[in-house]
Design an enzyme around this catalytic site. Structure first.
Site, PDB file in Angstrom:
ATOM      1  N   GLU A   1     -37.536  41.542 -36.464  1.00  0.00           N
ATOM      2  CA  GLU A   1     -37.602  40.940 -37.803  1.00  0.00           C
ATOM      3  C   GLU A   1     -37.050  41.902 -38.852  1.00  0.00           C
ATOM      4  OE1 GLU A   1     -41.515  38.336 -38.127  1.00  0.00           O
ATOM      5  OE2 GLU A   1     -41.849  40.139 -36.962  1.00  0.00           O
TER       6      GLU A   1
ATOM      7  N   HIS B   1     -27.442  22.990 -32.265  1.00  0.00           N
ATOM      8  CA  HIS B   1     -28.421  22.460 -33.235  1.00  0.00           C
ATOM      9  C   HIS B   1     -29.848  22.819 -32.823  1.00  0.00           C
ATOM     10  CE1 HIS B   1     -25.089  19.889 -34.715  1.00  0.00           C
ATOM     11  NE2 HIS B   1     -24.808  19.786 -33.422  1.00  0.00           N
TER      12      HIS B   1
ATOM     13  N   LYS C   1     -52.304  38.602 -31.014  1.00  0.00           N
ATOM     14  CA  LYS C   1     -50.892  38.583 -31.400  1.00  0.00           C
ATOM     15  C   LYS C   1     -50.076  39.788 -30.968  1.00  0.00           C
ATOM     16  CE  LYS C   1     -49.110  36.496 -34.581  1.00  0.00           C
ATOM     17  NZ  LYS C   1     -48.588  36.169 -35.901  1.00  0.00           N
TER      18      LYS C   1
ATOM     19  N   SER D   1     -51.479  42.449 -34.690  1.00  0.00           N
ATOM     20  CA  SER D   1     -51.924  41.961 -35.987  1.00  0.00           C
ATOM     21  C   SER D   1     -53.241  42.639 -36.322  1.00  0.00           C
ATOM     22  CB  SER D   1     -52.111  40.447 -35.918  1.00  0.00           C
ATOM     23  OG  SER D   1     -52.996  40.029 -36.921  1.00  0.00           O
TER      24      SER D   1
END
Ligand code: ARG
Length: 462
Positions: free
Chosen positions: A288, A154, A281, A275
């Site tokens: 992804e 979980h 970043k 970024s």
């Protein structure tokens, strides 16, 4: 010129030709189409359905066409599909004899044969990529047997596990993928050639000879089924889909683990992006994208299943849609497996942070309960007592391994000194010596078993 123009009085519309054509994507079948034609022509000559000299001529010309395409001297264009293109080129080169190649054959059994040959090779390729990936994972596992990380259920800390055990979990998935593709291979390895348009052929062809020339293990046994069956395409794309599922899950784990909240792993700069606005970043774009591209493979699976669900027997032109679905899934899976392997090879683990995280959050509470069970308490009671201890820790800002023995004993007289050892993360991991468990010995055995199964799978293929 059209293959069917004898029957027609009107030229086809250019728009209809454009819409009907498949050459823009089935050119990928050229190798397998020519190979299948060579085998077919050889058989026609051997069985004297056409004269041997003509068969030889056809075969030589086909070999030259293949060589010219390979060398870039012959551009594949200007035909309806790859089958028409090859036949047209053959006739251009050797004249009327070329027209005999299509004796005892239809494009319906031809295309099904080509696609099966292509799919078989593709399966071997994908299995090779999966093998490379598992070998990378085995290297990582071998180097990380002693490191401990939190295991989650979980997405809540559950129990400590070994980093190698976690990595092995993905090897198990990819091993099953190889097994699944190998199984799909068996059903793909059936030759439809000789089924004609749908009813078979009245020429005395030798299907066994063609099959053995093309290294098919079996012959299709029903011509109506053989020209319309694309189960192998659906199955292949399903195999691709499940491999993508596994990759996508792995990517999701790594994306989380690379975030500042976890910082368990660091993706190499070479495989990260920045970024355009936030200078601090470092983004896991590659991971992804793999996660995102999983969607298109599922899309192709839904696509082919939908094509197949409503078509009447036998061949229907809907089936031409099989190729882009298959090629698309193939390309995505191979690209993703390849780049993901590189990301993994360049991944670094912050084992200290993992270890620290593994100790927080009462991950050894199950060990406390198990301890009490081993002292004779029924598990449900042990669970309840341990729950009270955890609550005590939370309220008093303590951890299980920093609790005094007398506190343990205030919850149950069954506790002895050794409980303080037992609740340590390292002990907890080592205690699980069961086959498949987290103890080093079990993880080492898991690694050995993965390598063994991997080499067995490839030995079978040799
Ligand atoms: N391009 C076609 C396909 O991919 C080849 C088979 C054509 N057969 C036919 N009966 N029109 O399915």
């Amino acid at each position: 010129m059209k293959l069917w123009e004898g029957r027609f009085t009107q030229e086809s519309a250019k728009s209809a030709d454009d819409f009907n054509q498949s050459l823009s994507f089935d050119y990928k079948l050229y190798w397998h189409d020519i190979l299948a034609s060579i085998a077919h022509a050889k058989m026609l000559g051997e069985t004297q359905i056409i004269p041997k000299e003509e068969s030889d001529k056809i075969c030589d010309a086909l070999v030259n066409i293949l060589a010219d395409i390979e060398k870039g001297n012959l551009e594949i264009k200007g035909a309806e599909d790859i089958h028409t293109f090859v036949e047209g080129e053959l006739t251009k080169r050797i004249g009327a004899i070329g027209k005999k190649l299509h004796t005892a054959r239809s494009r319906n059994d031809q295309v099904a044969t080509d696609l099966r040959l292509y799919t078989k090779d593709s399966i071997v390729n994908i299995c090779g990529c999966l093998k490379t990936l598992i070998n990378t994972l085995l290297d990582i596992a071998n180097n990380n047997i002693q490191y401990i990380m939190p295991g989650y259920t979980h997405l809540q800390k559950a129990q400590p596990v070994s980093l190698a055990q976690y990595v092995n979990a993905y090897s198990e998935m990819f091993l099953r993928d190889i097994e699944r593709f190998t199984d799909c291979y068996k059903r793909t390895d059936v030759m439809p050639l000789g089924s004609g348009a749908l009813a078979g052929t009245d020429f005395p062809i030798d299907r066994r000879m063609t099959a053995s020339l093309l290294s098919f293990s079996e012959l299709s046994q029903n011509s109506v089924d053989a020209v319309s069956d694309r189960d192998f395409v659906a199955e292949y794309i399903f195999c691709c889909s499940l491999t993508m599922t596994h990759l996508s899950r792995f990517c999701e784990d790594l994306i989380l683990y690379a975030s500042d909240e976890f910082r368990f792993v660091e993706i190499a700069d070479a495989y990260s992006t920045g970024s355009s606005i936030m200078p601090q970043k470092k983004n896991p774009d590659i991971l992804e994208l793999i996660r995102g591209k999983t969607g298109r493979v599922y899309g192709n699976l839904t696509g082919i299943l939908t094509v197949l669900k409503g078509i009447p027997l036998a061949y229907d032109k809907d089936l031409q849609e099989d190729k882009e679905a298959l090629f698309g899934a193939e390309e995505t899976v191979i690209n993703c497996l390849t780049i993901f392997n590189e990301v993994l090879q360049n991944l670094s683990f912050d084992t200290k942070r993992m270890r620290a995280a593994a100790g927080a959050g009462f991950t050894t509470a199950t060990d406390v309960a198990d301890y009490l069970v081993q002292k004779g308490l029924p598990f449900r009671d042990a669970h309840a007592v341990t729950g009270q201890i955890v609550r005590y820790c939370i309220e008093n800002n303590k951890t299980l391994d920093r609790l005094d023995l007398f506190v343990y004993q205030s919850f149950s007289s069954l506790f002895d000194e050794d409980i303080l050892q037992r609740v340590r993360v390292g002990k907890s991991v080592e205690a699980r010596k069961v086959i498949g468990g987290s103890a080093r010995s079990a993880v080492r055995e898991n690694i050995r078993s993965i390598s063994r199964r991997l080499s067995r799978m490839f030995k079978d293929k040799e």
